[in-house]
Scaffold this active site. Structure first.
Site, PDB file in Angstrom:
ATOM      1  N   TYR A   1      18.430  -2.391 -22.038  1.00  0.00           N
ATOM      2  CA  TYR A   1      18.265  -2.504 -23.494  1.00  0.00           C
ATOM      3  C   TYR A   1      18.824  -1.261 -24.196  1.00  0.00           C
ATOM      4  CZ  TYR A   1      16.222  -2.935 -28.126  1.00  0.00           C
ATOM      5  OH  TYR A   1      16.059  -3.018 -29.487  1.00  0.00           O
TER       6      TYR A   1
ATOM      7  N   SER B   1      19.192   0.666 -32.466  1.00  0.00           N
ATOM      8  CA  SER B   1      17.799   1.062 -32.195  1.00  0.00           C
ATOM      9  C   SER B   1      17.796   2.564 -31.935  1.00  0.00           C
ATOM     10  CB  SER B   1      17.298   0.328 -30.950  1.00  0.00           C
ATOM     11  OG  SER B   1      16.105   0.916 -30.461  1.00  0.00           O
TER      12      SER B   1
END
Ligand SMILES: NC(=O)c1ccc[n+]([C@@H]2O[C@H](COP(=O)([O-])OP(=O)(O)OC[C@H]3O[C@@H](n4cnc5c(N)ncnc54)[C@H](OP(=O)(O)O)[C@@H]3O)[C@@H](O)[C@H]2O)c1
Length: 253
Positions: free
Chosen positions: A148, A135
């Site tokens: 995350y 990501s």
């Protein structure tokens, strides 16, 4: 038997990888699709010309990894493509999320991805492609998305190092680093906190992100970053001090 293995295939980018890989690699004999929601995986059969083998596995469970290893050992397939797309994120302050939410991100995004990669590697074809969903959150720490972002930094670092280790075998590893993508990801992510409005403006579409990832993987690129905004973010994270960027993020978000 040449196959692709795709985790997180029941929705979002994983599902899109199934669709595009079936189209771009018609010589594959099977695509092995992995996720928990079996009915979603079954639905894929009608939209995919390549035969699918369904594994309704929870990749945070050790048992699922053993079962996958056994299936691989029995069939001894030749893996052309491995896509690790299973993953989730929860927005919110570290202490406001439950411990299970926080630890679960590490379990799935890091441990599950590592375990599937480890299990599949002995069966990868020379010239095989490993695609790991990281990501843009991997580029720098993200308050309010702390675990995350850290889990995705792991994916990026692991993928780049593994790619170097596998050079001699001519297996490439591509870490896919998109910004926000319009998928069910946000149904899970926003249970306790909200995505910043600015981030929502930059929302990309899964088919485009996946098409770029497959193209970059075919070229053997170590990273796939979709869109000018995320490329700019990546560059900024490389040249500017992270404390400056974190302060900026505090103002913008
Ligand atoms: N969407 C974004 O903005 C974005 C941006 C950058 C990176 N990413 C990353 O891209 C990847 C794909 O995300 P997405 O946007 O496509 O989200 P998504 O639509 O929510 O898909 C996530 C997939 O992971 C599977 N999954 C979740 N928990 C699992 C578990 N315990 N065991 C096995 N499979 C599990 C889900 O299937 P089941 O629920 O059926 O198990 C689903 O197929 C993720 O790694 C995510 O972190 C997403």
């Amino acid at each position: 038997m040449a196959i692709a293995v795709i985790t997180g295939a029941s929705s979002g980018m994983g599902r899109e990888f199934v669709r595009q890989i079936a189209e771009k690699y018609p010589k594959l004999q099977e695509i092995w699709v992995i996720a928990r929601r079996k009915e979603r995986l079954e639905e894929l059969k009608s939209m995919t010309p390549v035969r699918l083998r369904i594994f309704d596995y929870d990749l945070t469970k050790e048992r699922s990894i053993w079962d996958l290893e056994r299936a691989l050992y029995e069939k001894k397939p030749k893996i052309k493509l491995l896509v690790n797309a299973a993953g989730y994120g929860k927005i919110g302050h570290f202490r406001e999320l439950t411990y299970q939410d926080n630890a679960g991100m590490i379990e799935l995004n890091c441990r599950g991805l590592t375990a599937v990669t480890y299990a599949c590697l002995p069966y990868m074809l020379p010239n095989g492609r490993i695609i790991q969903l990281a990501s843009s959150a991997a580029f720098l720490p993200q308050p309010n998305f702390a675990v995350y972002a850290a889990s995705k930094s792991y994916v990026l670092s692991f993928s780049r190092a593994l790619g170097r280790e596998l050079r001699d075998q001519k297996i490439t590893v591509t870490a896919v680093c998109p910004g926000p993508v319009d998928t069910e990801f946000f149904d899970v992510a926003e249970q306790k906190g909200q995505t910043a409005y600015v981030k929502k403006l930059a929302m990309a579409k899964a088919p485009q992100v996946v098409a770029k990832a497959l193209k970059d993987a075919a070229c053997g690129k170590e990273m796939s970053v979709y869109g000018a905004l995320m490329k700019g973010t990546h560059l900024a994270a490389k040249i500017l001090p992270h404390r400056v960027l974190l302060s900026l993020m505090g103002i913008i978000f």
